[in-house]
Scaffold this active site. Structure first.
Site, short mmCIF file in Angstrom:
data_model
loop_
_atom_site.label_atom_id
_atom_site.label_comp_id
_atom_site.label_asym_id
_atom_site.label_seq_id
_atom_site.Cartn_x
_atom_site.Cartn_y
_atom_site.Cartn_z
N ASP A 51 0.82 -1.21 0.00
CA ASP A 51 0.00 0.00 0.00
C ASP A 51 0.86 1.27 0.00
O ASP A 51 0.43 2.34 0.41
CB ASP A 51 -0.95 0.00 1.21
CG ASP A 51 -0.19 -0.15 2.52
OD1 ASP A 51 1.05 -0.39 2.47
OD2 ASP A 51 -0.81 -0.03 3.59
N HIS A 255 25.64 5.01 -16.33
CA HIS A 255 24.46 5.19 -15.48
C HIS A 255 24.50 4.28 -14.25
O HIS A 255 23.51 3.68 -13.87
CB HIS A 255 23.17 4.96 -16.30
CG HIS A 255 22.88 6.11 -17.21
ND1 HIS A 255 21.94 6.06 -18.21
CD2 HIS A 255 23.41 7.35 -17.28
CE1 HIS A 255 21.91 7.22 -18.84
NE2 HIS A 255 22.80 8.02 -18.31
N ASP A 272 27.26 12.24 -10.47
CA ASP A 272 26.31 12.94 -11.35
C ASP A 272 25.02 13.03 -10.56
O ASP A 272 24.30 12.04 -10.40
CB ASP A 272 26.13 12.14 -12.64
CG ASP A 272 25.24 12.84 -13.66
OD1 ASP A 272 24.51 13.77 -13.28
OD2 ASP A 272 25.27 12.43 -14.84
N ASP A 283 21.53 19.52 -13.09
CA ASP A 283 22.20 18.29 -13.56
C ASP A 283 23.70 18.56 -13.56
O ASP A 283 24.21 19.21 -14.47
CB ASP A 283 21.67 17.95 -14.96
CG ASP A 283 22.19 16.63 -15.49
OD1 ASP A 283 22.87 15.92 -14.75
OD2 ASP A 283 21.91 16.32 -16.66
N HIS A 364 29.04 9.14 -25.38
CA HIS A 364 27.72 9.78 -25.27
C HIS A 364 27.76 11.19 -25.84
O HIS A 364 28.82 11.69 -26.22
CB HIS A 364 27.24 9.78 -23.81
CG HIS A 364 28.15 10.49 -22.84
ND1 HIS A 364 28.22 11.85 -22.73
CD2 HIS A 364 29.04 9.99 -21.93
CE1 HIS A 364 29.08 12.17 -21.78
NE2 HIS A 364 29.61 11.05 -21.29
N HIS A 368 22.21 18.05 -23.38
CA HIS A 368 20.78 17.92 -23.67
C HIS A 368 20.09 19.14 -23.11
O HIS A 368 20.63 19.85 -22.26
CB HIS A 368 20.23 16.63 -23.04
CG HIS A 368 20.61 16.45 -21.60
ND1 HIS A 368 19.91 17.03 -20.56
CD2 HIS A 368 21.66 15.80 -21.01
CE1 HIS A 368 20.49 16.72 -19.41
NE2 HIS A 368 21.57 15.98 -19.65
N HIS A 375 16.13 15.50 -18.95
CA HIS A 375 16.34 15.48 -20.40
C HIS A 375 15.12 16.17 -20.97
O HIS A 375 14.09 15.54 -21.23
CB HIS A 375 16.47 14.04 -20.92
CG HIS A 375 17.70 13.36 -20.40
ND1 HIS A 375 17.84 12.01 -20.33
CD2 HIS A 375 18.86 13.87 -19.90
CE1 HIS A 375 19.03 11.71 -19.82
NE2 HIS A 375 19.66 12.82 -19.55
N GLU A 398 28.56 18.30 -20.93
CA GLU A 398 29.04 17.21 -20.09
C GLU A 398 29.95 16.21 -20.80
O GLU A 398 29.65 15.02 -20.87
CB GLU A 398 27.85 16.46 -19.49
CG GLU A 398 26.76 16.07 -20.47
CD GLU A 398 25.60 15.33 -19.79
OE1 GLU A 398 25.88 14.33 -19.11
OE2 GLU A 398 24.44 15.75 -19.93
N TYR A 402 36.22 7.73 -20.32
CA TYR A 402 35.98 6.58 -19.44
C TYR A 402 36.88 5.43 -19.85
O TYR A 402 36.72 4.88 -20.94
CB TYR A 402 34.50 6.16 -19.55
CG TYR A 402 33.56 7.33 -19.42
CD1 TYR A 402 33.14 7.79 -18.17
CD2 TYR A 402 33.14 8.02 -20.56
CE1 TYR A 402 32.30 8.90 -18.07
CE2 TYR A 402 32.30 9.12 -20.47
CZ TYR A 402 31.89 9.56 -19.23
OH TYR A 402 31.06 10.65 -19.13
N ARG A 422 33.88 12.80 -15.86
CA ARG A 422 32.91 13.62 -16.59
C ARG A 422 32.78 14.92 -15.81
O ARG A 422 32.83 14.92 -14.57
CB ARG A 422 31.54 12.92 -16.68
CG ARG A 422 30.45 13.77 -17.32
CD ARG A 422 29.24 12.97 -17.82
NE ARG A 422 28.41 12.41 -16.78
CZ ARG A 422 28.35 11.11 -16.49
NH1 ARG A 422 29.09 10.25 -17.17
NH2 ARG A 422 27.57 10.67 -15.53
N GLU A 424 30.17 18.18 -15.78
CA GLU A 424 28.89 18.62 -16.35
C GLU A 424 28.39 19.88 -15.68
O GLU A 424 28.28 19.95 -14.46
CB GLU A 424 27.84 17.51 -16.17
CG GLU A 424 26.45 17.92 -16.62
CD GLU A 424 25.44 16.77 -16.58
OE1 GLU A 424 25.60 15.84 -15.76
OE2 GLU A 424 24.49 16.82 -17.39
#
Ligand code: GLY
Ligand code: MN
Ligand code: MN
Length: 455
Positions: A51, A255, A272, A283, A364, A368, A375, A398, A402, A422, A424
């Site tokens: 619930d 991710h 991130d 972001d 990547h 964006h 996004h 960003e 890697y 990275r 960003e």
């Protein structure tokens, strides 16, 4: 531990006013005709277990058009007696439910404090919709959000009854209004920028606190708790997307959200994470050495990524194609890796989308749109060619590199094994220089080395 950082935050901005929501509605409705019915549905609640529901977050178009945040809402616009009417359906007041789950503005609250002409109970949504469908010519609804609305609209359009044959009533087409709303959302107003700046400031401070708290042996989730704790302490609604907190080889998983490993002082951590304020996302990514000092190898990669990011930010200017920052970043990254000898092709060869080696280490896009969705909406190539940047657009920048030593598909250079970096930031395009909303978040090597472990 958060007090000093909290003191340094700017004042919270005023909430978006009713007048601004009215202006948005007028701008949207000026694109429609008499006979159009526009339906903005909110996402349904989702169950998490037995619930317990996931914390509710309305659909961004609902937030944008009227700011209503509670579940079970539907907003309709239709033309009646020479004017457009905005009609919001909301959960009605219900003392028992309010005792258990929290206060509701209800129909009365909606009429008093929201930018709508009419309000009714959500129990009446479908009855009203059925009636409105009968007198509309075209219905504009994004399908796939509320199945009950979808099926009512579908049957109204498919109806081939005598009434329609005689009187021509009932919708003859269904269209998706979201592209028109997306065009509006793509260009942020001053009021929106204020909300975004606040989300950006809280997020920047959260990253700085995480840097200060980093130390050998700390777990990823402990750093995550500092970041997300400050999001809430700063008065935001929490994260805008699940935080990525990855140390060592986890920093090379784009991710990664498991966030459960211990961190070693010689590893780079990549975080991130961004907060959501009044529906607007920040972001940010930062990467730093847990021990507070970059090794020579880590520094070599960090400097390349930072150089690429700064050049890409500088390309966020009015009139540039939206993908100019990506192209600029790719070139700088390729030049850096060729210089280090990681890539043994020419820069031009490295950039080739088929045979170039850059994509082994940078897989990547460089950014964006950013706004109510992390996004955010807005077509990148409206007529097949890249959209040109305009003042008021907000995009992330960003770039990253890697070097996953665990990857079977590449020969990772030993010197850079498991370095993932990275950087960003969130950038507002202006008529002048790019405005980095997340500019207060430290990112130079000197600043990072000064701050990491300083708690
Ligand atoms: N945080 C998701 C992204 O950077 O696109
Ligand atoms: Mn991003
Ligand atoms: Mn991000």
């Amino acid at each position: 531990m958060f007090d000093a950082a909290f003191e340094e935050l700017p004042e919270k901005p005023l909430a978006i006013s009713k007048a601004v929501y009215r202006q948005r509605q007028q701008r949207l409705l000026s694109q429609f005709d008499v006979g159009d019915l526009i339906v903005i549905s909110a996402l349904p609640e989702a169950r998490r277990s037995n619930d317990v529901h996931y914390p509710y977050r309305s659909s961004s178009d609902m937030l944008y058009m009227c700011g209503w945040t509670d579940p079970e809402s539907t907003l309709m616009f239709y033309y009646e007696d020479g004017q457009w009417i905005s009609h919001l359906f909301v959960q009605p007041k219900d003392t028992l439910m309010e005792i258990w789950e929290g206060r509701r503005p209800g129909v009365e609250g909606a009429l008093k404090d929201w930018a709508v002409d009419r309000a009714d109970s959500s129990d009446e949504t479908l009855i009203h919709l059925e009636h409105l469908l009968e007198s509309s010519v075209r219905v504009h609804v994004r399908t796939g959000i509320n199945p009950k609305i979808d099926s009512l609209v579908k049957s109204a359009v498919e109806k081939r009854d005598r009434k329609r044959q005689h009187f021509g009533s009932g919708p003859i087409s269904v269209e998706d209004p979201s592209r028109r709303i997306a065009e509006m959302r793509l260009r942020k107003s001053e009021e929106e920028i204020l909300q975004m700046r606040y989300a950006a400031e809280v997020s920047s401070k959260a990253h700085e606190l995480a840097m200060a708290a980093s130390k050998d042996g700390i777990h990823e989730f402990q750093i995550q708790s500092i970041i997300e704790g400050f999001f809430v302490y700063g008065g935001t609604s929490g994260w805008a997307y699940p935080s990525i907190v990855g140390c060592g080889e986890n920093a090379t998983i784009l991710h990664y959200t498991v966030n459960n490993s211990p961190c070693d002082s010689n590893e780079i951590i990549l975080i991130d994470a961004g907060a959501e304020y009044e529906g607007y996302a920040a972001d940010i990514t930062r990467s730093w050495p847990i021990g507070g000092t970059f090794s020579e190898a880590q520094k070599e990669i960090y400097e390349i990524v930072l150089d690429a990011q700064e050049k890409a930010i500088d390309a966020c200017r009015v009139g540039n194609p939206y993908n100019e920052p990506h192209e600029v970043a790719r070139k700088a990254l390729a030049e850096g890796l060729v210089r280090l000898g990681v890539i043994k092709q020419s820069v031009e060869e490295a950039l080739d989308m088929e045979s170039g080696e850059l994509k082994k280490w940078y897989m990547h896009n460089t950014g964006h749109w950013l706004g109510l969705d992390v996004h955010d909406v807005g077509t990148y190539k409206p007529d097949g060619t890249p959209r040109l940047l305009e003042a008021g657009m907000v995009l992330t920048v960003e770039p990253g590199l890697y070097f996953g030593a665990w990857r079977p598909d590449v020969d990772c250079p030993q010197r850079y094994a498991n370095i993932g970096i990275r950087i960003e930031d969130d950038v507002l395009v202006t008529d002048g220089d790019p405005d980095v909303l997340t500019g207060s978040c430290p990112k130079t090597i000197d600043d990072i080395e000064r701050i990491v472990g300083s708690l």
